[in-house]
Every structure is written in C-alpha cells, then in structure tokens.
Design a protein around this motif. Sequence first.
Motif, PDB file in Angstrom:
ATOM      1  N   ARG A 169       0.841  -1.185   0.000  1.00 18.03           N
ATOM      2  CA  ARG A 169       0.000   0.000   0.000  1.00 18.03           C
ATOM      3  C   ARG A 169       0.885   1.246   0.000  1.00 18.03           C
ATOM      4  N   GLY A 170       0.393   2.299  -0.635  1.00 19.42           N
ATOM      5  CA  GLY A 170       1.147   3.544  -0.691  1.00 19.42           C
ATOM      6  C   GLY A 170       0.850   4.430   0.493  1.00 19.42           C
ATOM      7  N   SER A 171       0.716   5.706   0.246  1.00 18.57           N
ATOM      8  CA  SER A 171       0.470   6.675   1.307  1.00 18.57           C
ATOM      9  C   SER A 171      -0.915   6.468   1.908  1.00 18.57           C
ATOM     10  N   ALA A 172      -0.995   6.604   3.234  1.00 17.41           N
ATOM     11  CA  ALA A 172      -2.289   6.469   3.914  1.00 17.41           C
ATOM     12  C   ALA A 172      -3.260   7.533   3.438  1.00 17.41           C
ATOM     13  N   GLU A 173      -2.743   8.687   3.033  1.00 19.94           N
ATOM     14  CA  GLU A 173      -3.610   9.766   2.552  1.00 19.94           C
ATOM     15  C   GLU A 173      -4.111   9.510   1.131  1.00 19.94           C
TER      16      GLU A 173
END
Length: 388
Positions: free
Chosen positions: A63-67
């Motif tokens: 997964r990338g950025s939580a945002e």
Amino acid sequence: MTTAPSAALALAEQLIALRSVTPHDGGCQALLAARLAAIGFQCHSIDSGPEDFRVSNLWALRRGSAEREDGPVLVFAGHTDVVPTGPLERWRSDPFVPTHRSGLLYGRGAADMKTSIACMVVAAEQFVAAHPAHAGAIGFLITSDEEGPALDGTTQVVRWLTERGQRLDACIIGEPTSVKQLGDMVKNGRRGSLTGRMVVQGVQGHIAYPHLALNPIHQLAPAIAELAATQWDQGNAHFPPTSWQVSNLHAGTGAGNVIPGEAVVDFNFRFGTASSPESLQERLVAVLERHGLDHTLCWTLGGRPFLTEPGSLIAALAGAIHDVTGRTTELSTTGGTSDGRFIAEVCAQVVECGPVNASIHQIDEHVAVADIEPLAAIYRKTLEKMLA
C-alpha cells in the motif's frame, strides 16, 4: 539501486536457472517474495492441490500513502511454471542454464514468462524507490499452475482474495503478447474455451456381418461433417467467429475384423462474446439428435471470454509503450486462454503485455536481451501513470 538492464536481466537469469516444470515452482516464488518484502510488500504463500501435485501461489501487496489509499489497486500477474523441455539433445544449451548467443537469452521460460516477471519486480523496485508514498496499492499474483490444469493456481488465489474482500482495479499479466517487436501488441481480452467429450453407442459385431452390428463411426461421420461446417456465429468487433475443432477420435478394439461398439470424440469450442456456452451446447445437441445418435456428453468450461474496453489501464499501458518504444500498440483478443479469465471475474480491467512470443514452448526458447530493459521501463511507466 541497480539500473534496469543488469537488475532485470540478472533476475531473469536467476529465475530461468530454477527448474520449475509445471506444477513445480522450483523456489522461484521464494526468491520473488524476498525481493518484494524488502521494499514493503506483505507476502502470502497460498499453496493448493494434492501432495503429489502441489501448486505454489504468491500474493504480495504494498500500500502507498495512507492519505492516498483510495487510489487504484494495480496488480502484476504471472506464472513461474514452465512447460517441459522436450528432447534435451535438441537444445543447443541446457534449458535451465541461462545462455547468451547473438544478443538473445536462451532458456526454458525466457519468453514465457520469467523475463516478464523479472521486469515487473524490477519495475516495482524502481517505482517504489522514486515514489514511496504512491497512491493506491501494487499487487503481485504469481502461480505455478498456469501451464498445467489451472485448477489450484490463480483461480484459488482469486477465491482467497474474494473471501478477504481484497479489491482489484487493474491487472497486467506478463504473457508474451508481442508479435514482431516489443509492445506491438497487447491482449485486452481472450476467447472462452468449452471442451466436450461425446460417446456415441453402436453395436459391436463381426465386420463380415455388418447387418448384425451398428457402426458408431458411420453413424457419427455425417454429424461431424455438419458440425465442422456450421457457422456458430459471425464474431463481433472484438472477437473472431467461434471455431469448433475435433481434437481426438477413438474407436475400435484394435482388431481388423471387429466393428466397434462405441466411438469417443473430444472436441473444443473457442468462442467470443457473440455466443454463450449454453447456446453452443444446445446447438450441438440439436445436431446430434437430428442425426439420431445414441450419445452421452460431458462438458468442461475452461473459461468464459473476457474483454477490457479502453479505459485508464489501456491508456496508461499504451502510453508507456509509446513513451519507451515509439510504437502504437495494437489491441487484440487472439490466441489461446490465459489466467486472465479467472482474474477478470473480480477485476474490471485486465490486459496482457510481454515480450515477443515467437519461441514460446519451443526448443531453444529465447528473448532478446535488448528488449529486457524497455519491458521493465514499460511496466514502471505504467505504474507512474496510474499511481504516482
């Protein structure tokens, strides 16, 4: 980080050197999992099948950025199993010793499809290094049961993912789809496959007394002629007309003076979206009944057709191909089946893109070394267009 040519080529050579004749993985997936785990992928081994035919499957997700988690989930898919080598004496070099000759990398799986997998992994490594907080997620779905029965491979992983509610938005399968030059063709769909076995009953007897017997081959022949001449559909803009072919015909006791008591016919439909499996079955049965055949039928649906219409994935992949090679790719649905038929059940966008396919499954299978760096770049640029 190592540059694409040496990193992708070195990994391709490592994979080719691992003997992974279907359904065996030969340690390929452990090697891939170690590389992916090192850049933040969560890796899961999902083995399936009986002990004497154990299939290895790998699912890895980063997964990338939580945002930016609401971005797409882009999956790379492929298989580490390869077909048998055939006669070793006909190979110019050991099929499991990666060998270079005249700018080509030789070895079983070089084109189908260990080079693609190596390029996908290196593309992910380079992309994550440049974009650690990328949008969405990157997945890898790798099996060792694509060249075999395909019962315990991708289909089992898809089921496992479905049970866990894992979303898939787009998928690139590394099948060797290029025809003459890298990137000249991408598969955006595949035909379905429907196989049947027909058993026609007759009456066994002495060949000199045909009035006391009923020859099932004679009974069957006119029906086969009609089936072979039938136009099942006209195809459509995406798929050619449906084809029907006999693959095997068995009858007789082995003796030259015996009329057989039954005949067995194996056949296959390759069909697009202009026909359904049910309609093809109904029409075939109608022909057999019209000819008065005493028959039984057994059907196996290998997969339904799938088609990905132009959208975000095709735009990104076609754009990447043009950026790297300067070529405008052709979309096609020709060829045999692939694991895309399973992934398409849970993923709206599925395409296949890989190296030139001229030598796949052949003696002295090979891939052009000069195509390896560009293929890794195509995969990396597709990630950039969709997730950066």
